[in-house]
Design a protein around this motif. Structure first.
Motif, PDB file in Angstrom:
ATOM      1  N   PRO A 123       0.826  -1.214   0.000  1.00 43.86           N
ATOM      2  CA  PRO A 123       0.000   0.000   0.000  1.00 43.86           C
ATOM      3  C   PRO A 123       0.859   1.262   0.000  1.00 43.86           C
ATOM      4  CG  PRO A 123       0.119  -0.884   2.211  1.00 43.86           C
ATOM      5  CD  PRO A 123       0.897  -1.844   1.328  1.00 43.86           C
ATOM      6  N   LEU A 124       1.549   1.509  -1.092  1.00 43.29           N
ATOM      7  CA  LEU A 124       2.440   2.661  -1.214  1.00 43.29           C
ATOM      8  C   LEU A 124       1.655   3.841  -1.775  1.00 43.29           C
ATOM      9  CD1 LEU A 124       5.525   0.743  -2.646  1.00 43.29           C
ATOM     10  CD2 LEU A 124       5.288   1.660  -0.333  1.00 43.29           C
ATOM     11  N   THR A 197       3.727   3.122   7.191  1.00 44.11           N
ATOM     12  CA  THR A 197       3.734   2.169   6.088  1.00 44.11           C
ATOM     13  C   THR A 197       3.228   2.809   4.803  1.00 44.11           C
ATOM     14  OG1 THR A 197       3.466   0.260   7.558  1.00 44.11           O
ATOM     15  CG2 THR A 197       2.800  -0.027   5.262  1.00 44.11           C
ATOM     16  N   VAL A 198       2.067   3.427   4.838  1.00 47.47           N
ATOM     17  CA  VAL A 198       1.487   3.976   3.607  1.00 47.47           C
ATOM     18  C   VAL A 198       2.222   5.230   3.134  1.00 47.47           C
ATOM     19  CG1 VAL A 198      -0.770   2.995   4.144  1.00 47.47           C
ATOM     20  CG2 VAL A 198      -0.290   5.369   4.782  1.00 47.47           C
ATOM     21  N   CYS A 227      -4.647  -1.207  -3.733  1.00 50.88           N
ATOM     22  CA  CYS A 227      -3.349  -1.881  -3.781  1.00 50.88           C
ATOM     23  C   CYS A 227      -3.003  -2.402  -5.167  1.00 50.88           C
ATOM     24  CB  CYS A 227      -3.287  -3.000  -2.734  1.00 50.88           C
ATOM     25  SG  CYS A 227      -2.982  -2.374  -1.063  1.00 50.88           S
ATOM     26  N   GLU A 228      -3.989  -2.574  -6.031  1.00 54.42           N
ATOM     27  CA  GLU A 228      -3.665  -2.859  -7.427  1.00 54.42           C
ATOM     28  C   GLU A 228      -3.015  -1.627  -8.050  1.00 54.42           C
ATOM     29  OE1 GLU A 228      -5.870  -4.818 -11.234  1.00 54.42           O
ATOM     30  OE2 GLU A 228      -6.708  -2.909 -10.538  1.00 54.42           O
ATOM     31  N   ARG A 229      -3.581  -0.467  -7.775  1.00 52.65           N
ATOM     32  CA  ARG A 229      -3.038   0.780  -8.345  1.00 52.65           C
ATOM     33  C   ARG A 229      -1.631   1.066  -7.818  1.00 52.65           C
ATOM     34  NH1 ARG A 229      -5.281   5.695  -7.561  1.00 52.65           N
ATOM     35  NH2 ARG A 229      -6.527   5.239  -5.708  1.00 52.65           N
ATOM     36  N   THR A 230      -1.424   0.906  -6.517  1.00 55.42           N
ATOM     37  CA  THR A 230      -0.094   1.188  -5.973  1.00 55.42           C
ATOM     38  C   THR A 230       0.934   0.181  -6.480  1.00 55.42           C
ATOM     39  OG1 THR A 230      -0.616  -0.087  -3.956  1.00 55.42           O
ATOM     40  CG2 THR A 230      -1.010   2.295  -3.892  1.00 55.42           C
ATOM     41  N   SER A 231       0.509  -1.078  -6.644  1.00 50.85           N
ATOM     42  CA  SER A 231       1.439  -2.103  -7.144  1.00 50.85           C
ATOM     43  C   SER A 231       1.792  -1.856  -8.602  1.00 50.85           C
ATOM     44  CB  SER A 231       0.820  -3.492  -6.969  1.00 50.85           C
ATOM     45  OG  SER A 231       0.562  -3.766  -5.612  1.00 50.85           O
ATOM     46  N   LEU A 234       4.256   0.908  -8.655  1.00 48.30           N
ATOM     47  CA  LEU A 234       5.566   0.427  -8.245  1.00 48.30           C
ATOM     48  C   LEU A 234       6.259  -0.299  -9.386  1.00 48.30           C
ATOM     49  CD1 LEU A 234       7.722  -0.296  -6.062  1.00 48.30           C
ATOM     50  CD2 LEU A 234       6.326  -2.335  -5.566  1.00 48.30           C
ATOM     51  N   ALA A 235       5.543  -1.204 -10.045  1.00 52.09           N
ATOM     52  CA  ALA A 235       6.135  -1.959 -11.149  1.00 52.09           C
ATOM     53  C   ALA A 235       6.597  -1.030 -12.269  1.00 52.09           C
ATOM     54  CB  ALA A 235       5.124  -2.984 -11.676  1.00 52.09           C
ATOM     55  N   GLU A 236       5.787  -0.020 -12.569  1.00 56.02           N
ATOM     56  CA  GLU A 236       6.152   0.922 -13.630  1.00 56.02           C
ATOM     57  C   GLU A 236       7.427   1.674 -13.271  1.00 56.02           C
ATOM     58  OE1 GLU A 236       4.236   4.661 -16.175  1.00 56.02           O
ATOM     59  OE2 GLU A 236       3.089   3.741 -14.538  1.00 56.02           O
ATOM     60  N   ARG A 237       7.522   2.122 -12.028  1.00 56.85           N
ATOM     61  CA  ARG A 237       8.708   2.872 -11.601  1.00 56.85           C
ATOM     62  C   ARG A 237       9.955   1.981 -11.590  1.00 56.85           C
ATOM     63  NH1 ARG A 237       7.361   7.577  -8.519  1.00 56.85           N
ATOM     64  NH2 ARG A 237       9.607   7.870  -8.167  1.00 56.85           N
TER      65      ARG A 237
END
Length: 267
Positions: A123-124, A197-198, A227-231, A234-237
């Protein structure tokens, strides 16, 4: 056979469990404790050494200062000390939710201990476009909890996470009679674990240059959830394609057999 023990680390006494023999796999969550991983750990222990632990301040892992925040860096240091204590690394580390943030912090700080890290739905919140609004709503949710309305806080939690659960289910899960330990864990989560955490921001320069393999996991059934959006962000970055796992945010709990099979494919 499961070996259960404790490890003294700075400011905490960590509860941990070890199963099986073979390459080391570490399963970490936050605020969920080691119990949530038991079925998955048993399946993996056929040919792996599997380490699970209660994060500091939760259930059987006691902290010396209950007013100190359990930051991702502190939790990552705890996991690093456990891996070092077992002398069985480098490890594959699967982190779920807040534990996924722990796993990323571990990969940043101690890549020598981690061969592969699988952050599953971290959850970033600061990685997405509506970060300011999410962080504001999180502060409001914590204030609701501190005002003495835990059920109201959980309703806000589900709304922020875009998790669609009927209100009667939320009320059943988080209302009514609950054990003193569950209440203590909930308090620690809201007051000392959730915000750091967030709000955590990965060091992408470090993560992109590390020798540690990073596999960003997303549940197949998590479409439209925060959490789909944050993940995905993250993957894109990181410049990697996200990897889908069975189930939703806690697919390893709902269907550990399918989750274990997918995890073996990834490894």
């Amino acid at each position: 056979m499961t070996h259960t023990d404790t490890l003294r680390v700075p400011d905490a006494l960590l509860h941990y469990e070890v199963r099986g023999e073979g390459p080391l796999v570490v399963l970490v969550a936050a605020p969920m404790d080691a119990r949530a991983f038991e079925p998955l750990a048993d399946l993996l222990a056929v040919d792996h050494t599997v380490l699970t632990t209660d994060p500091r301040g939760i259930n059987r892992s006691r902290v010396d200062d209950p007013d100190r925040d359990a930051t991702p860096e502190l939790r990552a240091d705890d996991v690093a000390r456990l891996i070092t204590h077992l002398d069985a690394g480098p490890a594959t580390v699967l982190g779920s939710s807040g534990g996924a943030v722990t796993a990323l912090a571990l990969a940043q700080a101690r890549p020598d201990l981690v061969s592969t890290v699988i952050p599953h739905e971290p959850p970033l919140d600061r990685l997405v476009e509506d970060a300011d609004d999410l962080l504001r709503r999180t502060d409001e949710m914590i204030a609701t909890y501190r005002s003495g309305d835990p059920l109201g806080a959980w309703r806000q939690f589900m709304a922020i996470a875009d998790i669609d659960l009927p209100d009667e289910v939320v009320a059943h899960m988080f209302g009514g009679e609950r054990s003193p330990q569950d209440l203590a864990d909930e308090r620690y989560q809201y007051e000392h674990m959730l915000r750091p955490t967030v709000r955590w921001m990965p060091d992408f320069d470090v993560l992109r240059s590390t020798s540690t393999r990073i596999v960003v996991g997303i549940g197949e059934d998590s479409g439209g959830e925060l959490c789909e959006r944050t993940s995905e962000a993250l993957a894109e970055r990181l410049g990697v394609e996200p990897t889908r796992f069975p189930g939703g945010h806690i697919g390893f709990v709902d269907d550990p057999t399918r989750f274990a099979a997918r995890l073996r494919e990834v490894l």
